[in-house]
Structure formats: C-alpha cells, structure tokens
Design a protein around this motif. Sequence first.
Motif, mmCIF file in Angstrom:
data_model
loop_
_atom_site.group_PDB
_atom_site.id
_atom_site.type_symbol
_atom_site.label_atom_id
_atom_site.label_comp_id
_atom_site.label_asym_id
_atom_site.label_seq_id
_atom_site.Cartn_x
_atom_site.Cartn_y
_atom_site.Cartn_z
ATOM 1 N N LEU A 131 0.831 -1.201 0.000
ATOM 2 C CA LEU A 131 0.000 0.000 0.000
ATOM 3 C C LEU A 131 0.868 1.255 0.000
ATOM 4 C CD1 LEU A 131 -2.629 -1.355 2.471
ATOM 5 C CD2 LEU A 131 -3.195 -0.423 0.223
ATOM 6 N N ASN A 132 0.378 2.261 -0.712
ATOM 7 C CA ASN A 132 1.045 3.557 -0.874
ATOM 8 C C ASN A 132 2.146 3.461 -1.935
ATOM 9 O OD1 ASN A 132 1.195 6.312 -0.333
ATOM 10 N ND2 ASN A 132 2.835 6.055 1.166
ATOM 11 N N HIS A 133 1.734 3.187 -3.150
ATOM 12 C CA HIS A 133 2.643 3.052 -4.297
ATOM 13 C C HIS A 133 3.037 4.443 -4.778
ATOM 14 C CE1 HIS A 133 4.485 1.850 -7.921
ATOM 15 N NE2 HIS A 133 3.424 1.801 -8.708
ATOM 16 N N THR A 134 4.333 4.789 -4.631
ATOM 17 C CA THR A 134 4.773 6.152 -4.932
ATOM 18 C C THR A 134 5.933 6.245 -5.912
ATOM 19 O OG1 THR A 134 6.303 6.148 -3.046
ATOM 20 C CG2 THR A 134 4.061 6.964 -2.629
ATOM 21 N N SER A 135 6.586 5.117 -6.228
ATOM 22 C CA SER A 135 7.803 5.214 -7.021
ATOM 23 C C SER A 135 8.108 3.894 -7.715
ATOM 24 C CB SER A 135 8.989 5.590 -6.111
ATOM 25 O OG SER A 135 10.215 5.516 -6.805
ATOM 26 N N LEU A 136 8.770 3.977 -8.860
ATOM 27 C CA LEU A 136 9.215 2.777 -9.556
ATOM 28 C C LEU A 136 10.410 2.117 -8.862
ATOM 29 C CD1 LEU A 136 8.995 3.951 -13.286
ATOM 30 C CD2 LEU A 136 7.386 2.502 -12.044
ATOM 31 N N TYR A 137 10.965 2.795 -7.867
ATOM 32 C CA TYR A 137 12.130 2.259 -7.167
ATOM 33 C C TYR A 137 11.751 1.503 -5.895
ATOM 34 C CZ TYR A 137 15.469 4.496 -10.256
ATOM 35 O OH TYR A 137 16.218 4.840 -11.360
ATOM 36 N N GLU A 138 10.520 1.148 -5.741
ATOM 37 C CA GLU A 138 10.091 0.432 -4.546
ATOM 38 C C GLU A 138 10.707 -0.957 -4.380
ATOM 39 O OE1 GLU A 138 6.025 2.982 -4.013
ATOM 40 O OE2 GLU A 138 6.123 1.273 -5.385
ATOM 41 N N THR B 78 5.156 -3.024 -18.226
ATOM 42 C CA THR B 78 5.901 -4.116 -18.871
ATOM 43 C C THR B 78 6.390 -3.731 -20.260
ATOM 44 O OG1 THR B 78 3.874 -5.112 -19.778
ATOM 45 C CG2 THR B 78 4.581 -5.844 -17.594
ATOM 46 N N ARG B 79 5.845 -2.679 -20.831
ATOM 47 C CA ARG B 79 6.233 -2.261 -22.180
ATOM 48 C C ARG B 79 7.332 -1.209 -22.191
ATOM 49 N NH1 ARG B 79 0.165 -1.805 -24.921
ATOM 50 N NH2 ARG B 79 -0.185 -4.065 -25.163
ATOM 51 N N ARG B 80 7.774 -0.779 -21.019
ATOM 52 C CA ARG B 80 8.867 0.194 -20.966
ATOM 53 C C ARG B 80 10.144 -0.435 -21.531
ATOM 54 N NH1 ARG B 80 8.355 4.619 -17.326
ATOM 55 N NH2 ARG B 80 6.286 4.700 -16.368
ATOM 56 N N PRO B 81 10.966 0.325 -22.253
ATOM 57 C CA PRO B 81 12.129 -0.251 -22.941
ATOM 58 C C PRO B 81 13.069 -1.024 -22.034
ATOM 59 C CG PRO B 81 11.722 1.996 -23.686
ATOM 60 C CD PRO B 81 10.794 1.762 -22.539
ATOM 61 N N LEU B 82 13.491 -0.435 -20.922
ATOM 62 C CA LEU B 82 14.431 -1.089 -20.025
ATOM 63 C C LEU B 82 13.742 -1.630 -18.786
ATOM 64 C CD1 LEU B 82 17.325 -1.893 -19.361
ATOM 65 C CD2 LEU B 82 17.646 0.370 -18.324
ATOM 66 N N MET B 83 12.953 -0.794 -18.135
ATOM 67 C CA MET B 83 12.278 -1.210 -16.919
ATOM 68 C C MET B 83 11.279 -2.323 -17.191
ATOM 69 S SD MET B 83 13.574 0.458 -14.382
ATOM 70 C CE MET B 83 12.370 0.253 -13.075
ATOM 71 N N GLY B 84 10.767 -2.389 -18.418
ATOM 72 C CA GLY B 84 9.810 -3.436 -18.756
ATOM 73 C C GLY B 84 10.386 -4.818 -18.543
ATOM 74 N N PHE B 85 11.649 -5.000 -18.916
ATOM 75 C CA PHE B 85 12.302 -6.292 -18.687
ATOM 76 C C PHE B 85 12.378 -6.596 -17.207
ATOM 77 C CE2 PHE B 85 16.221 -8.550 -17.568
ATOM 78 C CZ PHE B 85 16.003 -9.754 -18.227
#
Length: 241
Positions: A45-52, A80-87
């Motif tokens: 709970l409390n999703h704020t960042s892709l670095y979680e 999931t479709r992001r170029p790098l983070m998607g992987f």
Amino acid sequence: MREECIYAMLRAIKRLSRVFYRFDIAWVHQPPANPWRQLRLVTFLNHTSLYEPLFVGGFPDEFIKRIAYKGLMPVAVKATRRPLMGFFFRMVAQNVVAVTRKNDHTWKQVLSTMNPDTMVVIMPEGRMMRANGLDKHGRPMTVRGGIADIIRSIPEGRMLMTYSAGLHHVQAPGQRIPKVFKTLCMRLELVDISAYRNLLMDPYGPDGFKKALVRDLEARRDRYCSAPEPAADSVFATSRG
C-alpha cells in the motif's frame, strides 16, 4: 532456471540497496513466530515510485526466495512495455501477468494462474501517487476492488500487509536519478486470511464484502503509511547495510 535468475537478481538488489540506504521496517503489532511462513498474499500500500523494489533490502532471504519461486504479481501493461524497466518488471516474480487495470481477460488470467502454493504480490491501489498526493489524473489514491477476488480465492494462509511511508524523497514519478543515503520506512501487519475474510463477510455479506474490504484497507493505509514510531516490542528491523 527463471526462478534462479529472479532470486539472484532480487538478492543483488538487496545487497545494493543496503549499501546506499537505511531501513526502518517495523511490525505494527507483535507478529507470531515464523511470520514468513504460510504467506499467500502480500499487499503493498502507498505506491509512490518505480524504485520500490529497493525495499527488499529490509526483508529476509526466505521472503525474497518465495517471491522468486512462488510469487505471482499483476503488473500494469504500460509498465511491462517500458524499454528497459519493462524487462525488470517482467522478472520480479515467478509469474508476472500484465494487466489492463480492468476486470477483463487479463484479470481472469491472474485468478486462473493462482494455485495452492502461490504467493500473490499486489499493489491494490493499481496506480502510482504523484508528489501532490494524487494519481496522474488528479484523483485521490483509492484501493481498487480487484483484491477482493483474490481474498475470496485463497481459502487459508496469511496475508502480509505492507505500509510504505513513500519514496518521493528517493525518486518521485518523473525524476530519473534516484537520491541515495536516505531512510526507507515501512510498517508490516500480518493477518489470517480466513479470519480477515470472515470479519468483513459476516456483517456485510457477499454483496458488501468488496466495499467493506476497500474501506478497511484504505483506513489501514492512512493509519500506518506515515510510519509512526513503533512500540519497543514491535521493531522488526532498523538497519544500515
């Protein structure tokens, strides 16, 4: 082979995060013995960042291994479709199901993928909070009702509720470079799934269960996500790697 790769990646993230961050992770109530056993559902709970994923630095290897070998995680199709983070997002658990955030065939795939050994890891808000406290459309952060389907589908076991204090001080949406040497705060709560389901089902019935669940999760999030000082006997970890 996939499981071994995921486990190795998560352990690498754990080691790296413990080099650059401090962790303040505590139970809101005294947990039972062996709290990492019989976990069937983990709610973030409390999703704020892709670095979680940095939070794995504060968790034991037993928990990380279960994600790698038994984890099922719904992830937004957009992520999931992001170029790098998607992987990376496609490799955060044994089974990753790309979902559209609608009650469609992708959500049915999540439910059909579950088995008696699965541990579902879900962000029940379904979207990320921006620096202004709202989602990207300017709406309040509410819990979506899909988690009710999961709780109905799991007959028994434990649910780990994790309450993040937020990571905007590390990386807010739109920022590219994360800040280091910060403290990552989280509070944990463990509940029995069957007892929790009955607690809400008995007074509200099948028709009112979903709304009651949403209200309860939002109330818990608002109570614990600010990461108040825990009681002395509830501390799980306060560490620097």
